[in-house]
Design a protein around this motif. Structure first.
Motif, PDB file in Angstrom:
ATOM      1  N   MET A   1       0.851  -1.184   0.000  1.00 24.49           N
ATOM      2  CA  MET A   1       0.000   0.000   0.000  1.00 24.49           C
ATOM      3  C   MET A   1       0.885   1.231   0.000  1.00 24.49           C
ATOM      4  N   THR A   2       0.621   2.139  -0.920  1.00 26.30           N
ATOM      5  CA  THR A   2       1.423   3.358  -0.974  1.00 26.30           C
ATOM      6  C   THR A   2       0.981   4.308   0.129  1.00 26.30           C
ATOM      7  N   GLY A   3       1.789   5.298   0.396  1.00 23.87           N
ATOM      8  CA  GLY A   3       1.485   6.264   1.441  1.00 23.87           C
ATOM      9  C   GLY A   3       0.169   6.979   1.221  1.00 23.87           C
ATOM     10  N   SER A   4      -0.154   7.295  -0.024  1.00 27.82           N
ATOM     11  CA  SER A   4      -1.388   8.017  -0.284  1.00 27.82           C
ATOM     12  C   SER A   4      -2.605   7.125  -0.103  1.00 27.82           C
ATOM     13  N   GLN A   5      -2.432   5.802  -0.123  1.00 29.43           N
ATOM     14  CA  GLN A   5      -3.551   4.892   0.035  1.00 29.43           C
ATOM     15  C   GLN A   5      -3.778   4.507   1.494  1.00 29.43           C
ATOM     16  N   GLN A   6      -2.990   5.020   2.406  1.00 31.68           N
ATOM     17  CA  GLN A   6      -3.209   4.753   3.812  1.00 31.68           C
ATOM     18  C   GLN A   6      -4.599   5.232   4.177  1.00 31.68           C
ATOM     19  N   GLY A   7      -5.405   4.355   4.740  1.00 31.27           N
ATOM     20  CA  GLY A   7      -6.763   4.722   5.101  1.00 31.27           C
ATOM     21  C   GLY A   7      -7.778   4.384   4.029  1.00 31.27           C
ATOM     22  N   ALA A   8      -7.350   3.801   2.915  1.00 34.77           N
ATOM     23  CA  ALA A   8      -8.282   3.442   1.845  1.00 34.77           C
ATOM     24  C   ALA A   8      -9.342   2.501   2.387  1.00 34.77           C
ATOM     25  N   GLY A   9     -10.588   2.750   2.018  1.00 33.92           N
ATOM     26  CA  GLY A   9     -11.686   1.912   2.445  1.00 33.92           C
ATOM     27  C   GLY A   9     -12.337   2.360   3.743  1.00 33.92           C
ATOM     28  N   LEU A  10     -11.777   3.360   4.398  1.00 37.26           N
ATOM     29  CA  LEU A  10     -12.355   3.871   5.631  1.00 37.26           C
ATOM     30  C   LEU A  10     -13.365   4.974   5.327  1.00 37.26           C
ATOM     31  N   SER A  11     -14.336   5.115   6.199  1.00 31.50           N
ATOM     32  CA  SER A  11     -15.316   6.197   6.053  1.00 31.50           C
ATOM     33  C   SER A  11     -14.689   7.518   6.475  1.00 31.50           C
ATOM     34  N   ALA A  12     -15.387   8.596   6.178  1.00 34.78           N
ATOM     35  CA  ALA A  12     -14.915   9.923   6.582  1.00 34.78           C
ATOM     36  C   ALA A  12     -14.749   9.983   8.101  1.00 34.78           C
ATOM     37  N   GLU A  13     -15.695   9.427   8.821  1.00 34.41           N
ATOM     38  CA  GLU A  13     -15.617   9.431  10.287  1.00 34.41           C
ATOM     39  C   GLU A  13     -14.425   8.613  10.782  1.00 34.41           C
ATOM     40  N   GLN A  14     -14.176   7.476  10.161  1.00 35.37           N
ATOM     41  CA  GLN A  14     -13.035   6.643  10.556  1.00 35.37           C
ATOM     42  C   GLN A  14     -11.711   7.337  10.247  1.00 35.37           C
ATOM     43  N   LEU A  15     -11.640   8.021   9.093  1.00 34.32           N
ATOM     44  CA  LEU A  15     -10.425   8.765   8.754  1.00 34.32           C
ATOM     45  C   LEU A  15     -10.188   9.895   9.749  1.00 34.32           C
ATOM     46  N   ASP A  16     -11.265  10.585  10.112  1.00 30.92           N
ATOM     47  CA  ASP A  16     -11.178  11.653  11.106  1.00 30.92           C
ATOM     48  C   ASP A  16     -10.645  11.098  12.420  1.00 30.92           C
ATOM     49  N   ASP A  17     -11.190   9.972  12.868  1.00 28.93           N
ATOM     50  CA  ASP A  17     -10.726   9.351  14.119  1.00 28.93           C
ATOM     51  C   ASP A  17      -9.256   8.941  14.032  1.00 28.93           C
ATOM     52  N   LEU A  18      -8.848   8.419  12.881  1.00 24.82           N
ATOM     53  CA  LEU A  18      -7.482   7.925  12.705  1.00 24.82           C
ATOM     54  C   LEU A  18      -6.454   9.047  12.640  1.00 24.82           C
ATOM     55  N   TYR A  19      -6.723  10.071  11.846  1.00 22.18           N
ATOM     56  CA  TYR A  19      -5.729  11.111  11.580  1.00 22.18           C
ATOM     57  C   TYR A  19      -5.961  12.413  12.340  1.00 22.18           C
ATOM     58  N   ASN A  20      -7.053  12.496  13.088  1.00 22.45           N
ATOM     59  CA  ASN A  20      -7.407  13.760  13.708  1.00 22.45           C
ATOM     60  C   ASN A  20      -7.789  13.593  15.180  1.00 22.45           C
ATOM     61  N   PRO A  21      -7.024  12.821  15.948  1.00 22.57           N
ATOM     62  CA  PRO A  21      -7.434  12.558  17.331  1.00 22.57           C
ATOM     63  C   PRO A  21      -7.457  13.814  18.203  1.00 22.57           C
ATOM     64  N   ASP A  22      -6.599  14.765  17.934  1.00 24.75           N
ATOM     65  CA  ASP A  22      -6.507  15.974  18.764  1.00 24.75           C
ATOM     66  C   ASP A  22      -6.986  17.224  18.027  1.00 24.75           C
ATOM     67  N   GLY A  23      -7.536  17.061  16.837  1.00 24.74           N
ATOM     68  CA  GLY A  23      -7.984  18.205  16.046  1.00 24.74           C
ATOM     69  C   GLY A  23      -6.886  18.726  15.143  1.00 24.74           C
ATOM     70  N   ASP A  24      -7.270  19.303  14.025  1.00 27.10           N
ATOM     71  CA  ASP A  24      -6.364  19.901  13.046  1.00 27.10           C
ATOM     72  C   ASP A  24      -5.418  18.893  12.390  1.00 27.10           C
ATOM     73  N   GLY A  25      -5.801  17.614  12.365  1.00 23.70           N
ATOM     74  CA  GLY A  25      -4.986  16.586  11.717  1.00 23.70           C
ATOM     75  C   GLY A  25      -5.312  16.481  10.242  1.00 23.70           C
ATOM     76  N   GLU A  26      -4.520  15.683   9.549  1.00 25.42           N
ATOM     77  CA  GLU A  26      -4.745  15.461   8.121  1.00 25.42           C
ATOM     78  C   GLU A  26      -4.047  14.180   7.709  1.00 25.42           C
ATOM     79  N   HIS A  27      -4.397  13.670   6.552  1.00 27.14           N
ATOM     80  CA  HIS A  27      -3.742  12.495   5.961  1.00 27.14           C
ATOM     81  C   HIS A  27      -2.285  12.857   5.719  1.00 27.14           C
ATOM     82  N   PRO A  28      -1.365  11.911   5.840  1.00 22.78           N
ATOM     83  CA  PRO A  28       0.057  12.252   5.677  1.00 22.78           C
ATOM     84  C   PRO A  28       0.443  12.763   4.293  1.00 22.78           C
TER      85      PRO A  28
END
Length: 78
Positions: A1-28
């Motif tokens: 899996m390439t770096g840009s595909q990290q999180g593929a298949g996750l919902s918007a809410e799941q991506l938010d939980d994964l990359y934004n635990p403290d707020g102001d996060g984003e995909h790498p």
């Protein structure tokens, strides 16, 4: 899996939980700046996390350029 595909298949809410635990996060690699550009170009009216989920699910991530590319042998910026 390439770096840009990290999180593929996750919902918007799941991506938010994964990359934004403290707020102001984003995909790498698919950044908020890229989303803002898509909004400015009227390519989306979605918020960042739904847009990211769509980008990943459409496999559009394979055509997205990373926000930052490190060139081998380049002098550090700091």
């Amino acid at each position: 899996m390439t770096g840009s595909q990290q999180g593929a298949g996750l919902s918007a809410e799941q991506l938010d939980d994964l990359y934004n635990p403290d707020g102001d996060g984003e995909h790498p690699l698919i950044t908020r700046a890229m989303w803002r550009q898509a909004v400015a170009q009227q390519d989306t009216v979605s918020g960042y996390w739904p847009w990211l989920a769509q980008m990943l699910s459409d496999d559009a991530a394979s055509t997205v350029k990373p926000a930052l590319t490190i060139t081998e042998g380049a002098a550090p910026l700091f």
